[in-house]
Design an enzyme around this catalytic site. Structure first.
Site, PDB file in Angstrom:
ATOM      1  CB  SER A 147      27.919 -89.577 -94.108  1.00 47.11           C
ATOM      2  OG  SER A 147      27.906 -89.982 -92.757  1.00 47.11           O
ATOM      3  CG  ASN A 148      25.639 -94.101 -92.239  1.00 45.73           C
ATOM      4  OD1 ASN A 148      25.195 -93.818 -91.141  1.00 45.73           O
ATOM      5  ND2 ASN A 148      26.847 -94.637 -92.390  1.00 45.73           N
ATOM      6  NE  ARG A 149      18.010 -91.261 -94.816  1.00 44.38           N
ATOM      7  CZ  ARG A 149      17.736 -90.022 -95.230  1.00 44.38           C
ATOM      8  NH1 ARG A 149      17.759 -89.020 -94.380  1.00 44.38           N
ATOM      9  NH2 ARG A 149      17.436 -89.805 -96.491  1.00 44.38           N
ATOM     10  CB  SER A 150      24.316 -93.876 -88.104  1.00 43.30           C
ATOM     11  OG  SER A 150      24.634 -94.012 -86.734  1.00 43.30           O
ATOM     12  CB  ALA A 156      26.125 -96.660 -89.229  1.00 36.81           C
TER      13      ALA A 156
END
Ligand code: CTP
Ligand code: CA
Length: 229
Positions: free
Chosen positions: A33-36, A100
């Site tokens: 995943s990512n930091r959004s 994102a």
């Protein structure tokens, strides 16, 4: 009271918003995943709702409650997000795609939890495959009268990359974020953006402010575009 005091500039408009990160499964317990944080998209949904729009908010896992009065559609992966957008986009007057989306996902999802032991202490290599581009899908399937707003996360050559991205994805407006800065953008409360379009050479630079203020300005900008059509 809201309807009495606030001009409902988006009354009767059906607006689709994507927000937050996606999660791409590796095995039953792990994901990429990512930091959004989803805050930008949720703020846009709240602003559009306040302005009278009928809002569908397709969002990845964010951990914040959806704004009151919007229709939330919770998804995890990019493929699930695309499926939700394929349903909602043909019924929408405008879309703002702030999610994102993970660019890649594991080529194969392991059906059982991956075990260290099976690797014998060796390095592991994962094959990733590209995810569908949801914004580009909406751009390629845009009907006359529909308005499409994209976002761009860039660390350099903001104007050049943004201009190319807007053209490539077929969106009317593109909001460019400078993600090289820690104080704004990803996982932050504030943002400072450039807004490109709808004309080829139209460029606006907006001063740094809170995401809910950016969201409000962006919805006013979109409403103005929709009113000209
Ligand atoms: N986007 C999308 N689906 C994807 C990837 C991106 O809908 N699979 C959307 C995002 O929601 C955003 C826009 O496309 O509105 C731009 O995302 P960004 O990550 O900046 O651009 P990419 O096209 O993914 O290119 P790159 O990450 O290589 O710069
Ligand atoms: Ca990307």
């Amino acid at each position: 009271a809201q309807g009495v005091l606030t001009p409902q500039r988006l009354a009767g408009r059906r607006i689709l918003i994507t927000a937050g990160p996606t999660r791409e499964a590796v095995d039953p317990v792990r994901f990429i995943s990512n930091r959004s944080s989803g805050r930008m998209g949720f703020a846009i949904a709240a602003a559009a709702q306040r302005m009278g729009a009928q809002v569908t908010l397709v969002h990845g896992p964010c951990g914040i409650p959806p704004p009151r009065g919007v229709l939330p559609v919770a998804v995890e992966s990019a493929e699930q997000m695309l499926a939700a957008v394929q349903v909602a986009w043909p019924q929408s007057d405008a879309a703002i795609m702030s999610a994102a989306v993970s660019d890649y996902r594991p080529l194969q999802v392991a059906p059982q939890k991956l075990k260290k032991e099976a690797q014998g202490g060796q390095q592991i290599q994962w094959s990733l495959t590209e995810n569908p581009d949801i914004l580009a899908y909406a751009g390629a399937n845009k009907q006359p009268g529909q308005w499409l707003v994209g976002f761009a996360a860039e660390t350099e050559k903001l104007l050049q990359h943004g201009t190319e991205k807007r053209r490539r994805k077929g969106c009317d407006l593109l909001v460019v974020n400078d993600v090289s800065r820690q104080d704004i953008g990803f996982d932050a409360t504030h943002n400072e953006v450039m807004v490109l379009g709808p004309g080829e050479d139209a460029v606006e630079s907006w001063a740094r402010c809170r995401k809910d203020e950016i969201a409000q300005q962006l919805m006013e900008r979109l409403a103005a575009c929709m009113e000209t059509a």
